[in-house]
Design a protein around this motif. Structure first.
Motif, PDB file in Angstrom:
ATOM      1  N   THR A  99      84.681  29.762  -7.483  1.00 42.28           N
ATOM      2  CA  THR A  99      86.079  30.172  -7.534  1.00 42.28           C
ATOM      3  C   THR A  99      86.861  29.107  -8.283  1.00 42.28           C
ATOM      4  OG1 THR A  99      85.868  31.332  -5.438  1.00 42.28           O
ATOM      5  CG2 THR A  99      88.094  30.806  -6.168  1.00 42.28           C
ATOM      6  N   GLN A 104      90.302  28.382 -11.377  1.00 43.10           N
ATOM      7  CA  GLN A 104      91.240  28.789 -12.416  1.00 43.10           C
ATOM      8  C   GLN A 104      90.678  28.296 -13.742  1.00 43.10           C
ATOM      9  OE1 GLN A 104      94.056  30.642 -12.058  1.00 43.10           O
ATOM     10  NE2 GLN A 104      93.611  30.836  -9.865  1.00 43.10           N
ATOM     11  N   ARG A 156      91.370  33.911 -13.295  1.00 45.27           N
ATOM     12  CA  ARG A 156      90.916  33.449 -11.986  1.00 45.27           C
ATOM     13  C   ARG A 156      89.494  33.946 -11.781  1.00 45.27           C
ATOM     14  NH1 ARG A 156      93.794  36.338  -9.631  1.00 45.27           N
ATOM     15  NH2 ARG A 156      92.456  37.823  -8.542  1.00 45.27           N
TER      16      ARG A 156
END
Length: 353
Positions: A267, A269, A245
């Motif tokens: 931000t 994944q 992450r």
């Protein structure tokens, strides 16, 4: 020498698509490796270049000229198969001379070419021996020499070293590279062995499931894989890929620690990728995993690490003391050595580091 252009090349066998819209230029005098697992379409591609198969769609051009429908015998290619195809009832000399004689060359020219190829491939001492009874290693060397003796502008080799022993394979990698350099041929080499591709080719075309995934020099493909398949397939062991992450300039990996990035996509994944060779043991390192297996391979040690369901491999050289199985192992990975991939598509994200 000849430039080969594959323009949206495709091949279907009934409802099965073996090759999908392949665009590739093989430069004049280049050593190009078609690399991928079994069934990826690399041999189908080579067979179409040779003229053994006709494309379903697209074009193949040699030096700008379309070769659709041109028979193999008139394409100026030499072909070496995985399983050597030589005349076992003939002597080594007769096998090497077969091509030049068939092309109507003079006796003096045939003798010169046979002598040159035999010397280059270390066949001179056995020129007058019958091929029957010779080892598989030597028979494959004869097959390569027989095709090379006609000095084709294009030399195609389909997994020629897969049936020979490991020691001989290492010798032949050097000899094939020398052969290509000596005659300045355009060489296309099909292999599933990434070591062969990395050590021999000027550029590598990585394929999977009938698609061309990436083309580049060995170092380009190794350092900057285009997707997770290439990342895993290239390298021994392949690249470590860990769910992470990203928050700011940090990639957090559950149960392992965090990697610092020099640039980040905000931000997200991601899959954080790094090569086993760039793992640095560090007692104060930000990453920690348990040692599961330690493999000693000559001057290298491969350490298998685990944290929960996540596995990582580290390659250490002789200057590092190998950890023991069951120990905790702390390490770091420099930001410049980290690659990020989209976990949904597998595609490489903008280079970080």
């Amino acid at each position: 020498m000849t430039e080969i252009v594959l323009d949206t090349l495709g091949k279907d066998f009934g409802s099965f698509t073996a090759l999908r819209d392949m665009d590739l230029t093989i430069r004049d005098g280049e050593f190009m490796a078609l690399l991928g697992p079994s069934g990826c379409g690399k041999s189908t591609t080579m067979n179409m270049i040779a003229g053994m198969l006709e494309p379903t769609r697209g074009q193949i051009r040699f030096d700008g000229k379309r070769i659709d429908g041109v028979p193999m015998a008139k394409r100026g290619v030499g072909f070496v198969f995985q399983n050597y195809a030589i005349f076992t009832h003939m002597s080594v000399r007769e096998n090497l001379a077969y091509g030049p004689k068939a092309q109507g060359m003079s006796r003096a020219e045939v003798t010169r070419r046979v002598s040159d190829i035999a010397e280059l491939l270390q066949l001179t001492p056995m020129l007058d021996r019958r091929a029957a009874g010779l080892s598989v290693n030597i028979l494959q060397r004869i097959a390569i020499g027989r095709s090379a003796a006609v000095e084709p502008a294009i030399f195609l080799l389909d997994e020629p070293l897969s049936n020979v022993d490991a020691a001989f394979r290492a010798v032949m990698r050097s000899e094939l590279k020398g052969l290509q350099r000596r005659f300045s041929q355009t060489m296309v080499y099909v292999t599933h062995d990434q070591l062969e591709a990395m050590t021999m080719a000027d550029r590598i075309a990585v394929m999977d499931h009938g698609r061309l995934l990436q083309v580049g020099t060995p170092l380009e493909v190794y350092n900057n894989p285009s997707d997770t398949f290439v990342a895993r397939f290239i390298g021994s062991p392949g690249m470590n890929l860990i769910p992470a992450r990203v928050d700011g300039d940090t990639a957090h990996m559950d149960g392992i620690g965090a990697l610092t990035l020099t640039a980040a996509p905000g931000t997200a994944q991601v899959l954080a990728g790094f090569r086993p060779e760039v793992v640095h043991p560090d007692d104060d390192g930000p990453l920690a995993m348990g040692v599961e297996i330690v493999e000693h391979i000559g001057a290298r040690t491969i350490v298998h690490l685990r944290a929960g369901e996540t596995e990582v491999k580290a390659v250490l050289d002789a200057e590092h003391t190998a950890p023991r199985e069951g120990q905790a192992f702390r390490f770091r990975v420099d930001a410049a050595d980290i690659r990020l991939f989209d976990p949904a598509t597998g595609a490489a994200m903008k280079r970080h580091g």
